[in-house]
Design a protein around this motif. Structure first.
Motif, mmCIF file in Angstrom:
data_model
loop_
_atom_site.group_PDB
_atom_site.id
_atom_site.type_symbol
_atom_site.label_atom_id
_atom_site.label_comp_id
_atom_site.label_asym_id
_atom_site.label_seq_id
_atom_site.Cartn_x
_atom_site.Cartn_y
_atom_site.Cartn_z
ATOM 1 N N VAL A 108 0.818 -1.647 -0.229
ATOM 2 C CA VAL A 108 -0.128 -0.025 -0.128
ATOM 3 C C VAL A 108 0.870 1.323 0.279
ATOM 4 N N PRO A 109 1.958 1.393 -0.991
ATOM 5 C CA PRO A 109 2.464 2.394 -1.166
ATOM 6 C C PRO A 109 1.721 4.104 -0.776
ATOM 7 N N THR A 110 0.653 4.253 -1.437
ATOM 8 C CA THR A 110 0.074 5.887 -1.209
ATOM 9 C C THR A 110 -0.063 5.905 -0.021
ATOM 10 N N PHE A 111 -1.066 5.077 0.906
ATOM 11 C CA PHE A 111 -0.798 4.647 2.348
ATOM 12 C C PHE A 111 0.487 5.241 2.754
ATOM 13 N N GLN A 112 1.555 4.031 2.551
ATOM 14 C CA GLN A 112 2.252 4.308 3.234
ATOM 15 C C GLN A 112 3.501 5.580 2.956
ATOM 16 N N LEU A 127 -10.232 -0.973 2.943
ATOM 17 C CA LEU A 127 -10.271 -0.746 4.010
ATOM 18 C C LEU A 127 -9.054 0.221 4.776
ATOM 19 N N LEU A 128 -8.325 0.450 4.410
ATOM 20 C CA LEU A 128 -7.784 1.998 4.174
ATOM 21 C C LEU A 128 -8.316 3.126 4.736
ATOM 22 N N ALA A 129 -9.397 3.105 2.928
ATOM 23 C CA ALA A 129 -10.251 3.844 3.281
ATOM 24 C C ALA A 129 -11.174 5.050 4.273
#
Length: 276
Positions: free
Chosen positions: A85-89, A133-135
């Motif tokens: 999940v590089p964008t979230f990281q 899920l992160l969203a």
């Protein structure tokens, strides 16, 4: 105790637990927990969260955390690499979650239950579900900015000690190997591990000695050398300081602990002096 789980690095792993109790530990991966049934206390960075049936919780990379079940809990755990999940990281860099506990909408729950917490799932579906899920998580919490960190350095340091603690090593030698100044690494250790490098190294060696005392018949002098001590006197002094008993007394007690379920390698076991 504080455990460094070096094997959680570039993988996605699933676990199904019953009445989970596990001491303070950290790893490079995100850890997602879904409480199927019961209640559980999760401590993250010394802050307590009470998890109830049906709730999710997300632990960020390198956050020190522990799990405690008083009566009953059944949970599913998914540990996944930041590379998934590089964008979230990038979003959470140098940040923590105001509240890591969250709920999923019925639609998301249905989709995610088919894909996560299962072995041999389609990788693209897994990544898609993680972002969904992160969203939903970020719709229920916010980020708290902290000091600039270098999490990859923490992994390098702990892995280097893990690979070489049975040898004659020092913080100065590690600084030269990794290309950092001694003063910087010394401050870094005290900030992130809450102990000096010397104490860190002795804790690691002594806890490995405990493993050998319980699970092998090697004599104490041999164990001292296997753990990196050149002097049996130094080994005994540090063992008593850390375990409040002699190696012989420890072996005679034959303590049953979490190490019976979770073998020493490839992890590092150290005391966490800030742990309550």
């Amino acid at each position: 105790m504080l455990i460094y789980e070096a094997h959680h690095f570039d993988l996605i792993s699933n676990y199904h637990t019953l009445n989970l109790n596990f001491p303070s530990h950290l790893h490079r991966g995100f850890e997602l927990l879904f409480l199927v049934d019961g209640e559980m206390e999760v401590i993250i960075r010394q802050k307590s969260y009470q998890l109830k049936t049906g709730q999710f919780l997300l632990i960020l990379p390198y956050e020190i955390h522990s799990f405690s079940t008083k009566s009953h809990s059944r949970a599913n755990i998914c540990i996944f690499s930041p590379d998934y999940v590089p964008t979230f990281q990038r979003m959470i860099e140098n940040s923590s979650l105001e509240n890591p506990v969250f709920n999923l909408s019925n639609e998301a729950n249905t989709l995610i239950s088919r894909t996560l917490f299962k072995e041999n799932s389609n990788l693209l579906e897994q990544k898609a579900c993680l972002y969904l899920l992160l969203a939903e998580l970020m719709g229920q919490t916010s980020l708290i900015k902290g000091d600039k960190q270098d999490p990859e350095l923490l992994h390098k340091l702990l892995t280097h000690v893990q690979n070489h603690f049975t040898e004659s090593i020092s913080l100065k030698s590690i600084a030269g190997t990794l290309g950092y100044s001694y003063n910087y690494l010394s401050k870094y250790f005290n900030t992130h591990i809450s102990m000096s490098f010397v104490d860190f190294l002795n804790e690691t060696r002594v806890n490995y000695a405990c493993h050998l005392l319980i699970y092998t018949e090697k004599n104490i002098t041999e164990i001292a050398h296997l753990c990196g001590y050149e002097s049996i006197r130094s080994f005994n002094r540090n063992f008593v300081k850390i375990k409040t008993c002699t190696p012989k007394e420890y072996r005679e007690k034959q303590p049953q602990s979490f190490m019976d379920l979770y073998p020493l390698e490839p992890e590092i076991y150290i005391n966490n002096s800030n742990e309550s």
